[in-house]
Write a protein that holds these residues in place. Structure first.
Motif, PDB file in Angstrom:
ATOM      1  N   PRO A 193     -23.705  52.049  13.152  1.00  0.00           N
ATOM      2  CA  PRO A 193     -24.328  51.841  11.845  1.00  0.00           C
ATOM      3  C   PRO A 193     -24.920  50.430  11.717  1.00  0.00           C
ATOM      4  N   ARG A 194     -25.743  50.236  10.670  1.00  0.00           N
ATOM      5  CA  ARG A 194     -26.390  48.944  10.425  1.00  0.00           C
ATOM      6  C   ARG A 194     -25.798  48.281   9.191  1.00  0.00           C
ATOM      7  N   TYR A 195     -25.325  47.061   9.376  1.00  0.00           N
ATOM      8  CA  TYR A 195     -24.800  46.283   8.244  1.00  0.00           C
ATOM      9  C   TYR A 195     -25.711  45.092   7.987  1.00  0.00           C
ATOM     10  N   TYR A 196     -26.026  44.892   6.707  1.00  0.00           N
ATOM     11  CA  TYR A 196     -26.759  43.677   6.322  1.00  0.00           C
ATOM     12  C   TYR A 196     -25.773  42.769   5.612  1.00  0.00           C
ATOM     13  N   LEU A 197     -25.504  41.610   6.190  1.00  0.00           N
ATOM     14  CA  LEU A 197     -24.527  40.677   5.637  1.00  0.00           C
ATOM     15  C   LEU A 197     -25.295  39.581   4.901  1.00  0.00           C
ATOM     16  N   ALA A 198     -25.240  39.625   3.577  1.00  0.00           N
ATOM     17  CA  ALA A 198     -26.052  38.741   2.736  1.00  0.00           C
ATOM     18  C   ALA A 198     -25.224  37.542   2.300  1.00  0.00           C
ATOM     19  N   ALA A 199     -25.601  36.369   2.800  1.00  0.00           N
ATOM     20  CA  ALA A 199     -24.856  35.153   2.462  1.00  0.00           C
ATOM     21  C   ALA A 199     -25.505  34.380   1.324  1.00  0.00           C
ATOM     22  N   MET A 200     -26.685  34.806   0.906  1.00  0.00           N
ATOM     23  CA  MET A 200     -27.409  34.039  -0.109  1.00  0.00           C
ATOM     24  C   MET A 200     -26.919  34.386  -1.507  1.00  0.00           C
ATOM     25  N   GLN A 201     -26.555  33.366  -2.248  1.00  0.00           N
ATOM     26  CA  GLN A 201     -26.111  33.585  -3.631  1.00  0.00           C
ATOM     27  C   GLN A 201     -27.336  33.640  -4.536  1.00  0.00           C
ATOM     28  N   PRO A 202     -27.366  34.615  -5.438  1.00  0.00           N
ATOM     29  CA  PRO A 202     -28.547  34.766  -6.301  1.00  0.00           C
ATOM     30  C   PRO A 202     -28.576  33.744  -7.434  1.00  0.00           C
ATOM     31  N   TYR A 203     -29.051  32.529  -7.123  1.00  0.00           N
ATOM     32  CA  TYR A 203     -29.184  31.496  -8.153  1.00  0.00           C
ATOM     33  C   TYR A 203     -30.502  31.661  -8.901  1.00  0.00           C
ATOM     34  N   GLY A 204     -30.464  32.052 -10.154  1.00  0.00           N
ATOM     35  CA  GLY A 204     -31.669  32.044 -10.990  1.00  0.00           C
ATOM     36  C   GLY A 204     -32.684  33.096 -10.613  1.00  0.00           C
ATOM     37  N   PRO A 205     -33.774  33.159 -11.364  1.00  0.00           N
ATOM     38  CA  PRO A 205     -34.787  34.204 -11.158  1.00  0.00           C
ATOM     39  C   PRO A 205     -35.472  34.117  -9.792  1.00  0.00           C
ATOM     40  N   GLU A 206     -35.662  32.900  -9.262  1.00  0.00           N
ATOM     41  CA  GLU A 206     -36.342  32.757  -7.972  1.00  0.00           C
ATOM     42  C   GLU A 206     -35.479  33.332  -6.848  1.00  0.00           C
ATOM     43  N   GLY A 207     -34.165  33.012  -6.895  1.00  0.00           N
ATOM     44  CA  GLY A 207     -33.239  33.554  -5.905  1.00  0.00           C
ATOM     45  C   GLY A 207     -33.169  35.064  -5.999  1.00  0.00           C
ATOM     46  N   GLU A 208     -33.152  35.562  -7.230  1.00  0.00           N
ATOM     47  CA  GLU A 208     -33.101  37.018  -7.424  1.00  0.00           C
ATOM     48  C   GLU A 208     -34.362  37.685  -6.879  1.00  0.00           C
ATOM     49  N   ALA A 209     -35.509  37.021  -7.086  1.00  0.00           N
ATOM     50  CA  ALA A 209     -36.774  37.575  -6.590  1.00  0.00           C
ATOM     51  C   ALA A 209     -36.773  37.613  -5.066  1.00  0.00           C
TER      52      ALA A 209
END
Lengths: 174, 121
Positions: free
Chosen positions: A27-43
């Protein structure tokens, strides 16, 4: 078996990493280390999600301590990205600062043991020649050392330039 | 189209001249009718949102030259981050279309896609 991808902003690292994943064991795992800071991070995160849509990834959001993560099954994992992970391990929410090198490396080692193929995305942040404050300089140095240690462990190291993978170690993966 | 990239002061323009292009052939606007466009990053800086719309016209140039701006610490200012991303993504797109991509490092042209272009006769 680890493949390390290094490159600057907008160089096509994520797209290339995902393409590699599509040619790697399930299987494929995507390990996301980025924290969603603010609208730019969320985008930014939303853009990455769109890129991964329909490609069969299980996303695991985790900002620190990959050493204690147990992947449900062997397969392929994409860790994105070490620059974020290093900052998360270094600068805690309570304002304290820790040496991130050991935690990042032991985390990646633990992932590598649990995958048939581990794809690690990182940045080169040490070549802009700007003098930063002490904390930022310490971060830049730590990430440089982490990148070097990961490259030593990796079977393949590629620099992405304008979407083109340049081989720094090993061979272009098939 | 040949895409030429490299750091600030790496020798990109000198490399273009060494291929035989006179100064009159070197432009800085998309629609000036000149075969070479220098400083693509400056155009993106003016209109980061419009970067994508430039791509088709840029592909009709003989040579497009762009500074690499994506390495280094992530900038504090949002406009700087947007700019770096926009330059990077436009270069990814141009590199896909380009016959060759040349990265100039310390004045040395390195072909990272295709072959080094021949000098003009």
């Amino acid at each position: 078996m680890m493949i390390l991808l290094i490159g600057g902003a907008g160089c096509g690292k994520s797209a290339y990493a995902e393409k590699l994943c599509m040619e790697s064991p399930l299987p494929r795992y995507y390990l996301a280390a980025m924290q969603p800071y603010g609208p730019e991070g969320e985008a930014r995160i939303a853009r990455h999600r769109r890129l991964r849509e329909g490609k069969g990834f299980t996303t695991i959001e985790r900002y620190t301590d990959y050493a204690s993560l147990m992947l449900p099954a062997r397969g392929t994992a994409l860790l994105e990205c070490v620059a974020n992970l290093t900052a998360n391990e270094m600068f805690a929410q309570d304002g304290s600062v820790a040496d991130p090198v050991e935690n990042v490396l032991s985390g990646v080692d633990a992932l590598d043991r649990q995958c048939d193929r581990l794809i690690v995305v990182t940045n080169d942040v040490g070549s802009d020649g700007i003098e930063y404050d002490a904390a930022t300089s310490a971060y830049v140095e730590a990430l440089g050392r982490i990148n070097a240690a990961l490259a030593a462990r990796a079977e393949t190291v590629l620099e992405l330039v304008a979407g083109i993978p340049l081989v720094l170690k090993g061979e272009l993966p098939v | 189209m040949v895409l030429i990239i490299g750091a600030y002061g790496a020798g990109k323009t000198e490399y273009v001249r060494s291929l035989g292009y006179p100064d009159a052939a070197l432009g800085e606007a998309v629609d000036d009718g000149k075969p070479v466009l220098l400083h693509l990053e400056a155009l993106v800086r003016q209109r980061p949102d419009g970067a994508d719309a430039l791509a088709d016209t840029l592909c009709k140039k003989e040579i497009v030259v762009c500074r690499e701006v994506g390495n280094g610490v992530i900038p504090l200012k949002k406009e700087d981050r947007t700019y770096r991303d926009a330059v990077g993504r436009l270069c990814v797109r141009l590199a896909k279309e380009a016959a060759s991509v040349v990265r100039v490092v310390a004045g040395i042209p390195v072909a990272i896609k295709g072959e080094l272009p021949c000098a003009l006769r």
